[in-house]
Structure formats: structure tokens, C-alpha cells
Design a protein around this motif. Sequence first.
Motif, PDB file in Angstrom:
ATOM      1  N   GLU A  22       0.837  -1.219   0.000  1.00 26.84           N
ATOM      2  CA  GLU A  22       0.000   0.000   0.000  1.00 26.84           C
ATOM      3  C   GLU A  22       0.864   1.257   0.000  1.00 26.84           C
ATOM      4  N   ARG A  23       2.143   1.121   0.364  1.00 28.63           N
ATOM      5  CA  ARG A  23       3.100   2.252   0.323  1.00 28.63           C
ATOM      6  C   ARG A  23       4.194   1.984  -0.702  1.00 28.63           C
ATOM      7  N   LEU A  24       3.914   1.167  -1.678  1.00 28.15           N
ATOM      8  CA  LEU A  24       4.918   0.774  -2.685  1.00 28.15           C
ATOM      9  C   LEU A  24       6.200   0.272  -2.004  1.00 28.15           C
ATOM     10  N   GLY A  57       3.210  -6.622  -4.710  1.00 28.06           N
ATOM     11  CA  GLY A  57       2.329  -5.618  -5.303  1.00 28.06           C
ATOM     12  C   GLY A  57       2.930  -4.980  -6.539  1.00 28.06           C
ATOM     13  N   ARG A  58       2.509  -3.747  -6.833  1.00 27.00           N
ATOM     14  CA  ARG A  58       2.888  -3.148  -8.126  1.00 27.00           C
ATOM     15  C   ARG A  58       4.212  -2.385  -8.094  1.00 27.00           C
ATOM     16  N   GLY A  59       4.785  -2.181  -6.906  1.00 31.83           N
ATOM     17  CA  GLY A  59       6.049  -1.449  -6.832  1.00 31.83           C
ATOM     18  C   GLY A  59       7.154  -2.339  -6.284  1.00 31.83           C
ATOM     19  N   CYS A  61      10.095  -0.697  -4.546  1.00 31.02           N
ATOM     20  CA  CYS A  61      10.325   0.011  -3.279  1.00 31.02           C
ATOM     21  C   CYS A  61      10.398   1.513  -3.574  1.00 31.02           C
ATOM     22  N   ALA A  62       9.631   2.303  -2.805  1.00 29.00           N
ATOM     23  CA  ALA A  62       9.593   3.766  -3.010  1.00 29.00           C
ATOM     24  C   ALA A  62      10.506   4.500  -2.038  1.00 29.00           C
ATOM     25  N   GLY A  63      11.552   3.798  -1.547  1.00 26.30           N
ATOM     26  CA  GLY A  63      12.525   4.469  -0.670  1.00 26.30           C
ATOM     27  C   GLY A  63      11.986   4.630   0.740  1.00 26.30           C
ATOM     28  N   GLN A  64      12.437   5.674   1.386  1.00 27.21           N
ATOM     29  CA  GLN A  64      12.023   5.923   2.771  1.00 27.21           C
ATOM     30  C   GLN A  64      10.520   6.214   2.833  1.00 27.21           C
ATOM     31  N   ASP A  65       9.845   5.701   3.867  1.00 30.50           N
ATOM     32  CA  ASP A  65       8.429   6.020   4.063  1.00 30.50           C
ATOM     33  C   ASP A  65       8.308   7.471   4.508  1.00 30.50           C
ATOM     34  N   LEU A  66       7.793   8.301   3.611  1.00 31.26           N
ATOM     35  CA  LEU A  66       7.728   9.734   3.893  1.00 31.26           C
ATOM     36  C   LEU A  66       6.599  10.051   4.868  1.00 31.26           C
ATOM     37  N   ALA A  67       5.597   9.191   4.945  1.00 34.07           N
ATOM     38  CA  ALA A  67       4.513   9.419   5.912  1.00 34.07           C
ATOM     39  C   ALA A  67       5.056   9.267   7.331  1.00 34.07           C
ATOM     40  N   ALA A  80      21.590   9.790  11.355  1.00 34.04           N
ATOM     41  CA  ALA A  80      21.428   8.676  12.306  1.00 34.04           C
ATOM     42  C   ALA A  80      20.682   7.513  11.658  1.00 34.04           C
ATOM     43  N   THR A  81      19.619   7.820  10.886  1.00 31.53           N
ATOM     44  CA  THR A  81      18.874   6.693  10.291  1.00 31.53           C
ATOM     45  C   THR A  81      19.689   6.026   9.182  1.00 31.53           C
ATOM     46  N   ILE A  82      20.471   6.828   8.492  1.00 31.94           N
ATOM     47  CA  ILE A  82      21.315   6.212   7.454  1.00 31.94           C
ATOM     48  C   ILE A  82      22.372   5.315   8.101  1.00 31.94           C
ATOM     49  N   GLY A 110      14.115   6.522  -5.020  1.00 35.02           N
ATOM     50  CA  GLY A 110      14.918   6.922  -3.860  1.00 35.02           C
ATOM     51  C   GLY A 110      15.833   5.784  -3.431  1.00 35.02           C
ATOM     52  N   ALA A 111      15.895   5.564  -2.114  1.00 37.37           N
ATOM     53  CA  ALA A 111      16.752   4.490  -1.612  1.00 37.37           C
ATOM     54  C   ALA A 111      16.345   3.146  -2.209  1.00 37.37           C
ATOM     55  N   GLY A 112      15.083   3.013  -2.608  1.00 39.83           N
ATOM     56  CA  GLY A 112      14.619   1.758  -3.222  1.00 39.83           C
ATOM     57  C   GLY A 112      15.370   1.455  -4.509  1.00 39.83           C
ATOM     58  N   PRO A 141      21.012  11.928  -3.035  1.00 42.44           N
ATOM     59  CA  PRO A 141      20.989  10.464  -3.150  1.00 42.44           C
ATOM     60  C   PRO A 141      21.777   9.803  -2.019  1.00 42.44           C
ATOM     61  N   ASP A 142      21.209   8.734  -1.489  1.00 42.54           N
ATOM     62  CA  ASP A 142      21.923   7.954  -0.465  1.00 42.54           C
ATOM     63  C   ASP A 142      21.888   6.478  -0.857  1.00 42.54           C
ATOM     64  N   SER A 143      22.309   5.624   0.049  1.00 47.33           N
ATOM     65  CA  SER A 143      22.319   4.170  -0.185  1.00 47.33           C
ATOM     66  C   SER A 143      23.115   3.809  -1.446  1.00 47.33           C
TER      67      SER A 143
HETATM   68  O1  T3D Z   1      15.318   8.279   6.760  1.00 54.20           O
HETATM   69  C1  T3D Z   1      16.321   8.634   6.153  1.00 54.20           C
HETATM   70  O2  T3D Z   1      17.446   8.306   6.513  1.00 54.20           O
HETATM   71  C2  T3D Z   1      16.190   9.456   4.907  1.00 54.20           C
HETATM   72  C3  T3D Z   1      16.440   8.577   3.763  1.00 54.20           C
HETATM   73  C4  T3D Z   1      15.804   8.803   2.645  1.00 54.20           C
HETATM   74  C5  T3D Z   1      15.944   7.847   1.539  1.00 54.20           C
HETATM   75  C6  T3D Z   1      14.875   8.045   0.493  1.00 54.20           C
HETATM   76  O3  T3D Z   1      14.493   7.062  -0.097  1.00 54.20           O
HETATM   77  S1  T3D Z   1      14.280   9.601   0.168  1.00 54.20           S
HETATM   78  C7  T3D Z   1      13.194   9.333  -1.187  1.00 54.20           C
HETATM   79  C8  T3D Z   1      11.838   8.904  -0.720  1.00 54.20           C
HETATM   80  N1  T3D Z   1      10.996   8.451  -1.801  1.00 54.20           N
HETATM   81  C9  T3D Z   1      10.410   9.277  -2.660  1.00 54.20           C
HETATM   82  O4  T3D Z   1      10.584  10.474  -2.637  1.00 54.20           O
HETATM   83  C10 T3D Z   1       9.438   8.656  -3.633  1.00 54.20           C
HETATM   84  C11 T3D Z   1       8.025   9.055  -3.289  1.00 54.20           C
HETATM   85  N2  T3D Z   1       7.080   8.397  -4.149  1.00 54.20           N
HETATM   86  C12 T3D Z   1       6.845   8.792  -5.404  1.00 54.20           C
HETATM   87  O5  T3D Z   1       7.455   9.715  -5.915  1.00 54.20           O
HETATM   88  C13 T3D Z   1       5.789   8.056  -6.151  1.00 54.20           C
HETATM   89  O6  T3D Z   1       4.975   7.379  -5.254  1.00 54.20           O
HETATM   90  C14 T3D Z   1       6.369   7.049  -7.160  1.00 54.20           C
HETATM   91  C15 T3D Z   1       7.009   7.798  -8.328  1.00 54.20           C
HETATM   92  C16 T3D Z   1       7.392   6.124  -6.500  1.00 54.20           C
HETATM   93  C17 T3D Z   1       5.213   6.174  -7.717  1.00 54.20           C
HETATM   94  O7  T3D Z   1       4.189   7.003  -8.205  1.00 54.20           O
HETATM   95  P1  T3D Z   1       2.746   6.394  -8.523  1.00 54.20           P
HETATM   96  O8  T3D Z   1       1.942   7.468  -9.138  1.00 54.20           O
HETATM   97  O9  T3D Z   1       2.910   5.117  -9.271  1.00 54.20           O
HETATM   98  O10 T3D Z   1       2.139   5.970  -7.095  1.00 54.20           O
HETATM   99  P2  T3D Z   1       1.580   6.945  -5.956  1.00 54.20           P
HETATM  100  O11 T3D Z   1       0.121   7.155  -6.157  1.00 54.20           O
HETATM  101  O12 T3D Z   1       2.431   8.134  -5.823  1.00 54.20           O
HETATM  102  O13 T3D Z   1       1.828   6.028  -4.667  1.00 54.20           O
HETATM  103  C18 T3D Z   1       0.952   4.963  -4.330  1.00 54.20           C
HETATM  104  C19 T3D Z   1       0.752   5.003  -2.836  1.00 54.20           C
HETATM  105  O14 T3D Z   1       2.014   4.786  -2.207  1.00 54.20           O
HETATM  106  C20 T3D Z   1       0.262   6.392  -2.373  1.00 54.20           C
HETATM  107  O15 T3D Z   1      -0.553   6.176  -1.242  1.00 54.20           O
HETATM  108  P3  T3D Z   1      -2.164   6.409  -1.354  1.00 54.20           P
HETATM  109  O16 T3D Z   1      -2.364   7.801  -1.878  1.00 54.20           O
HETATM  110  O17 T3D Z   1      -2.619   5.361  -2.333  1.00 54.20           O
HETATM  111  O18 T3D Z   1      -2.649   6.195   0.041  1.00 54.20           O
HETATM  112  C21 T3D Z   1       1.552   7.051  -1.939  1.00 54.20           C
HETATM  113  O19 T3D Z   1       1.377   8.045  -0.973  1.00 54.20           O
HETATM  114  C22 T3D Z   1       2.311   5.862  -1.346  1.00 54.20           C
HETATM  115  N3  T3D Z   1       3.755   6.110  -1.387  1.00 54.20           N
HETATM  116  C23 T3D Z   1       4.555   6.134  -2.463  1.00 54.20           C
HETATM  117  N4  T3D Z   1       5.816   6.398  -2.089  1.00 54.20           N
HETATM  118  C24 T3D Z   1       5.790   6.555  -0.758  1.00 54.20           C
HETATM  119  C25 T3D Z   1       4.479   6.383  -0.306  1.00 54.20           C
HETATM  120  N5  T3D Z   1       4.143   6.482   0.981  1.00 54.20           N
HETATM  121  C26 T3D Z   1       5.137   6.783   1.841  1.00 54.20           C
HETATM  122  N6  T3D Z   1       6.418   6.961   1.487  1.00 54.20           N
HETATM  123  C27 T3D Z   1       6.773   6.853   0.196  1.00 54.20           C
HETATM  124  N7  T3D Z   1       8.089   6.994  -0.141  1.00 54.20           N
END
Ligand code: T3D
Length: 262
Positions: A22-24, A57-59, A61-67, A80-82, A110-112, A141-143
Motif C-alpha cells: 500500500e506504500r509501494l 504488489g505493483r512497486g 520500493c519507493a525508498g524511505q516512508d515519507l509518511a 542517524a537513520t542512514i 529513492g533508496a529503493g 541520493p543515499d544508499s
Molecule cells: O530516513 C532517512 O534516513 C532518509 C532517507 C531517505 C531515503 C529516500 O528514499 S528519500 C526518497 C523517498 N521516496 C520518494 O521520494 C518517492 C516518493 N514516491 C513517489 O514519488 C511516487 O509514489 C512514485 C514515483 C514512487 C510512484 O508514483 P505512482 O503514481 O505510481 O504511485 P503513488 O500514487 O504516488 O503512490 C501509491 C501510494 O504509495 C500512495 O498512497 P495512497 O495515496 O494510495 O494512500 C503514496 O502516498 C504511497 N507512497 C509512495 N511512495 C511513498 C508512499 N508512501 C510513503 N512513502 C513513500 N516513499
Amino acid sequence: MEPALLVDRRDGWTTLSLNRPERLNAFNEELHRLLATALDDIAADEGCRAVLLTGAGRGFCAGQDLADLASTEGPPDFGATIDAFYNPLVRRIRGLRKPVVCAVNGVAAGAGANIALACDIVLAARSAKFIQAFAKIGLVPDSGGTFFPPRLIGDARARALALLGTPLSAETAQAWGLIWRVVDDDALIAEAETLVAHLASQPTQALAWIKEAFNASASHDLDAQLEMERDLQRKAGRTPDYREGARAFMEKRAPRFTGRAE
Ligand code: T3D
């Protein structure tokens, strides 16, 4: 509720499926902890000789959970988390003395994306995309996101992908040499499983040393790498799997590798 990681032990290999569809399959602490434990268990298990990493599911990994991040008060300490999670995960994958195949079943952001690129062989579904999404939310970029891509596809392409956050299709990723192969979506898991099962039947010690040599090559000059190859070859030549491989070749039959050191 299902665990954030599914672990499926097979005969000689293990599939790890990131399981927060549900969070990719974005990383939260639970997923990090389960993945770390699973990789440590695999490292200690002589019977497991290869790993398949994929996403439910369909993804992928979308990296860090931003929620998760949005719900914390005050500025986060990403250092610290890294240190606690992402860097150890990359080191676990690279340092594991068994091949890790990644089947990127959908978007890897992202990290995914970088966790996928840390794996030894990357297959991707034709519909998958790789996104260095960090700059889009004000991060870097990390990881391994500034380590693996420039070495795989060159500085110009890697730099632009990181600065722009432009999605890269699986087909372009293959054409550029970022990944091993693109596979039709509905054939991905079967093809990845065939590959992992093959790797699990191979001379595991030699594969571990091949990994070690490639990992070291990024920071070695030619002399250092030649010496490392000599040292590893010396060890490989003493394994039962080398004896079996050479004997099987001479006897014109398929080798039966055990993967054991002694
Ligand atoms: O903690 C630390 O140390 C920091 C480290 C950070 C490392 C990182 O990875 S930072 C980068 C974080 N990731 C992102 O910025 C990617 C965010 N996601 C997106 O840009 C898009 O979701 C995608 C391009 C990956 C996919 O787009 P799409 O249109 O296929 O799907 P969607 O509708 O955006 O996402 C589907 C659901 O997954 C949606 O939830 P909902 O609305 O159905 O309830 C969306 O909010 C959720 N989701 C997707 N990515 C994340 C996420 N929820 C939480 N965190 C996410 N990263």
C-alpha cells in the motif's frame, strides 16, 4: 497483519519480498529490522546459497516512508537513520558471500532504486522505472546513489538523473548498462527464480570471491586488483568445487558443486 517482509525458503535459496504494497514497499523501521535479520540469517545458513530480493504488489520500493517522517516532530536526523539502517543494508547486500538477485517488479525510487542497484544481478519488469527521487524532495541520493550509478552508466547520465529526478525506464536502464536484463512483467519472477536456482547450484565459495573482487575493484588500481585476483584464485584452487569442476569438465559431465569450503 502481514509482516513487512516475506521470507520464502526454497531448496538452496531464499526469496525476500518487501511487503508494504500500500506504500509501494517504502521502508519503515519494521521493514529495515526484518530485512537485516533475514540477511544475517541467510549469511549464517550454509544451506542457503543465493538470494532473490523483490517487492510485493505493483512497486519494488519507493525508498524511505515519507509518511513516517511527516509524523515526527522537529527536524529529522537522517545521518542517524542512514547509519542505523540504509548503510548497513547496502553493506549487508554487498558483503553477503552469496549472490543476491534483485527482481525489480515495479517502480524503484529513492533508496529503493539504490538498494536494487546494490544487488549483484538486477532484472527488471518491462514496466518498472528507476527514479533518483531525492532532489524532488530536497534530499541528496543515499544508499550508494552517487556510487553505483556513475560507475555503471557514467558520470554524465548518473549526474543528470540525480539532479533532475527523471524516471528511467527499465528498457533504457538495460540499454545504458544500469541493470542486467529487462523481462516481460508476467515472466519476471519465473525468470528470476530460474536464475537464483542456477546460482544456488554453483560453486558458492568462488562466487563469493568473485563478488569480493568486483566490490574491491572500484577502489583498487590494476596492481592491487591483480594481486587480489591471485590471492583469491589461490584460495579457489583449493576448494572441493574446483576439483569437482575440473574433473567434471574432463569427464564431459555436468559438475555437482556443493558450495562448501572444505
Ligand atoms: O530516513 C532517512 O534516513 C532518509 C532517507 C531517505 C531515503 C529516500 O528514499 S528519500 C526518497 C523517498 N521516496 C520518494 O521520494 C518517492 C516518493 N514516491 C513517489 O514519488 C511516487 O509514489 C512514485 C514515483 C514512487 C510512484 O508514483 P505512482 O503514481 O505510481 O504511485 P503513488 O500514487 O504516488 O503512490 C501509491 C501510494 O504509495 C500512495 O498512497 P495512497 O495515496 O494510495 O494512500 C503514496 O502516498 C504511497 N507512497 C509512495 N511512495 C511513498 C508512499 N508512501 C510513503 N512513502 C513513500 N516513499
